[in-house]
Motif scaffolding. Structure first.
Motif, PDB file in Angstrom:
ATOM      1  N   PRO A 112       0.793  -1.239   0.000  1.00 33.02           N
ATOM      2  CA  PRO A 112       0.000   0.000   0.000  1.00 33.02           C
ATOM      3  C   PRO A 112       0.821   1.283   0.000  1.00 33.02           C
ATOM      4  N   ASP A 147      -3.929  -9.346   5.610  1.00 32.13           N
ATOM      5  CA  ASP A 147      -4.466  -8.367   4.655  1.00 32.13           C
ATOM      6  C   ASP A 147      -5.254  -7.287   5.379  1.00 32.13           C
ATOM      7  N   PHE A 185      -4.363  -3.299   5.426  1.00 28.90           N
ATOM      8  CA  PHE A 185      -5.311  -2.315   4.891  1.00 28.90           C
ATOM      9  C   PHE A 185      -5.636  -1.240   5.925  1.00 28.90           C
ATOM     10  N   TYR A 186      -5.870  -1.658   7.177  1.00 28.26           N
ATOM     11  CA  TYR A 186      -6.238  -0.662   8.190  1.00 28.26           C
ATOM     12  C   TYR A 186      -5.043   0.236   8.518  1.00 28.26           C
ATOM     13  N   TYR A 239      -4.709   2.713   5.789  1.00 30.51           N
ATOM     14  CA  TYR A 239      -5.778   3.717   5.930  1.00 30.51           C
ATOM     15  C   TYR A 239      -5.411   4.778   6.961  1.00 30.51           C
ATOM     16  N   TYR A 248      -8.865   2.008   1.250  1.00 34.03           N
ATOM     17  CA  TYR A 248      -8.191   1.016   2.105  1.00 34.03           C
ATOM     18  C   TYR A 248      -9.069   0.642   3.300  1.00 34.03           C
ATOM     19  N   GLN A 278     -11.487  -1.825   2.037  1.00 31.40           N
ATOM     20  CA  GLN A 278     -10.846  -3.121   1.860  1.00 31.40           C
ATOM     21  C   GLN A 278     -10.670  -3.833   3.204  1.00 31.40           C
ATOM     22  N   PHE A 279     -10.369  -3.059   4.245  1.00 32.98           N
ATOM     23  CA  PHE A 279     -10.266  -3.642   5.578  1.00 32.98           C
ATOM     24  C   PHE A 279     -11.589  -4.272   5.988  1.00 32.98           C
TER      25      PHE A 279
END
Length: 236
Positions: free
Chosen positions: A14, A177, A181-182, A185, A202, A205-206
């Motif tokens: 990311p 994952d 993602f978090y 973010y 993101y 996505q989380f």
């Protein structure tokens, strides 16, 4: 998973297209360790709040003269000083020091292995939880009760000098994952406000990753069932 491996996931994933926390070599910069680890700690707390990844248990010595007990390490036997200080250390944790890692209390169980009803005004001997880390008895007894709870991940240290190869992130691989993602973010939304849409993506996505973990039923083997055996063994 080692923290260094997680850093690689972030820097080559990311954060590869962003300057947040990345040095000229494309790695997480030492000076930005506190920034990234702070976001990671928030991500770990959010993940453990969303999913029952870790359970904890405490033994609490209750007495008839006290009905409210705050489950804080301030009242832990393992924190007792050499000289008496007058604090009632009712958390019996000498063999496994309490880490102030309660997210929510699940059960309170008496010495007979029977669960108290929680927060039920219609039950005479119900135990109430006026705060996330407090238990209140309507009729306290002289006994040792077992408190089981959903636990948080231990906080990782915020330091520019930490050794990422010596610190473990203790979550299942299938949660990685969601964790990445978090963390992305939080970092992007905090330190690059021009990329708010990317940060929001993101976060989405989380949430999708968490929903997928729940849908696949991957957590049934992570936590033991609430049972008398679980209480009797007391993890020692």
């Amino acid at each position: 998973m080692l923290l260094s491996e997680f850093f690689d996931y972030l820097s080559y994933g990311p954060l590869a297209q962003h300057a947040v926390g990345i040095d000229d070599t494309g790695n997480i910069a030492n000076k930005d360790y506190p920034k990234v680890v702070s976001a990671l700690n928030l991500a770990l707390t959010r993940l453990h709040t969303q999913l029952p990844l870790k359970a904890g248990q405490l033994l609490v010595q209750t007495n008839t003269n006290q009905n409210l007990y705050t489950l804080s390490s301030k009242f832990a036997a393992s924190k007792a000083p050499a000289e008496p200080d007058g604090v009632n250390r009712y958390i019996l944790d000498d063999s496994d020091p309490f880490g102030d890692d309660i997210i929510t209390i699940d059960q309170v169980i008496d010495e007979k292995g029977e669960s108290y009803s929680l927060n039920n005004e219609n039950v005479e001997k119900s135990v109430f939880t006026p705060a996330f880390n407090r238990i209140q008895f309507s009729e306290p007894l002289d006994q040792v009760v077992t408190v089981t709870y959903r636990a948080n991940h231990a906080k990782l240290p915020l330091s520019k000098r930490l050794d990422p190869d010596s610190l473990e992130i203790e979550v299942p691989d299938f949660c990685m994952d969601a964790l990445v993602f978090y963390c992305a973010y939080k970092l992007i939304s905090t330190f690059d406000p021009t990329q708010s849409q990317v940060a929001a993506a993101y976060y989405s996505q989380f949430m999708n990753a968490v929903a997928e973990i729940e849908a696949l039923g991957l957590l049934h083997s992570v936590l033991p069932k609430k049972s008398e055996r679980f209480v009797r063994e007391r993890w020692v």
